[in-house]
Design a protein around this motif. Structure first.
Motif, PDB file in Angstrom:
ATOM      1  N   UNK A   1       0.895  -1.119  -0.175  1.00  0.00           N
ATOM      2  CA  UNK A   1       0.007  -0.024  -0.020  1.00  0.00           C
ATOM      3  C   UNK A   1       0.680   1.289  -0.147  1.00  0.00           C
ATOM      4  N   UNK A   2       0.266   2.294  -0.516  1.00  0.00           N
ATOM      5  CA  UNK A   2       1.154   3.499  -0.008  1.00  0.00           C
ATOM      6  C   UNK A   2       1.823   3.768   0.992  1.00  0.00           C
ATOM      7  N   UNK A   3       3.238   4.012   1.084  1.00  0.00           N
ATOM      8  CA  UNK A   3       4.053   4.319   2.424  1.00  0.00           C
ATOM      9  C   UNK A   3       4.696   2.849   2.795  1.00  0.00           C
ATOM     10  N   UNK A   4       4.291   1.740   2.318  1.00  0.00           N
ATOM     11  CA  UNK A   4       4.890   0.571   2.554  1.00  0.00           C
ATOM     12  C   UNK A   4       6.223   0.204   2.056  1.00  0.00           C
ATOM     13  N   UNK A   5       7.084  -0.644   2.730  1.00  0.00           N
ATOM     14  CA  UNK A   5       8.451  -1.091   2.262  1.00  0.00           C
ATOM     15  C   UNK A   5       8.474  -2.713   2.517  1.00  0.00           C
ATOM     16  N   UNK A   6       8.998  -3.282   1.644  1.00  0.00           N
ATOM     17  CA  UNK A   6       9.299  -4.574   1.779  1.00  0.00           C
ATOM     18  C   UNK A   6      10.573  -5.089   1.313  1.00  0.00           C
ATOM     19  N   UNK A   7      11.320  -5.698   2.104  1.00  0.00           N
ATOM     20  CA  UNK A   7      12.577  -6.511   1.336  1.00  0.00           C
ATOM     21  C   UNK A   7      12.610  -7.958   1.632  1.00  0.00           C
ATOM     22  N   UNK A   8      12.985  -8.505   0.691  1.00  0.00           N
ATOM     23  CA  UNK A   8      12.901 -10.265   0.667  1.00  0.00           C
ATOM     24  C   UNK A   8      13.851 -11.053   0.078  1.00  0.00           C
TER      25      UNK A   8
END
Length: 166
Positions: free
Chosen positions: A10-17
């Motif tokens: 969503x807007x404002x989200x961050x994900x690293x994987x």
């Protein structure tokens, strides 16, 4: 395409994987940056709304993916945890579409253009190599980022301004 988890930002989200993950998002005036390490097959995506935090707020302690400068700091933290450097990543940048074509922003900031400009400056400043971009224009974009391959699939839904008839 990856067969593991599917993560929606969503807007404002961050994900690293790691490999095996797909990250999806939908953009308007916001911008997404994807980073992928081809040897380790790790990477992430941010979906930021604004260039900078307007003022310190108690409701958002710490770094937030809502702001370009802080989202890049989140990426740098993940790189430290992985023992990697920005020059080792493929960076891609998308979004910054004008959602109200034909209207003048007046004295207010022009959010899409500001989002694009800050993203480009931050990537250069930290030594990232930009390998692809799809920026500006109008309308929305849907993205799918595959951490197995580093590929990003893009669907751009361009918005056209209505012509006034006489």
């Amino acid at each position: 395409m990856a067969s593991g988890p599917d993560v929606f930002l969503n807007p404002g989200d961050f994900h690293f994987a790691a490999a095996g993950t797909r990250i999806r998002t939908v953009l308007g005036s916001c911008v997404a940056i994807t980073l992928w390490h081809p040897r380790l097959r790790v990477g992430g995506m941010c979906h930021y709304l604004l260039a900078h935090r307007p003022a310190p707020t108690a409701d958002l302690p710490g770094l937030s993916g809502r702001y370009a400068d802080e989202a890049v700091q989140l990426f740098l933290g993940e790189m430290d945890r992985n023992g990697t450097r920005p020059t080792e990543y493929e960076a891609k940048m998308f979004g910054g579409g004008d959602q109200f074509p034909g209207s003048s922003p007046g004295p207010a900031p022009h959010v899409p253009k500001d989002n694009i400009a800050i993203g480009m400056r931050l990537l250069r400043r930290h030594g990232f190599h930009l390998t692809a971009k799809h920026l500006g224009g109008t309308g929305s974009r849907q993205l799918v980022f595959d951490l197995d391959t580093g590929d990003v699939w893009l669907q751009h839904n361009e918005r056209h301004t209505a012509q006034a008839s006489s």
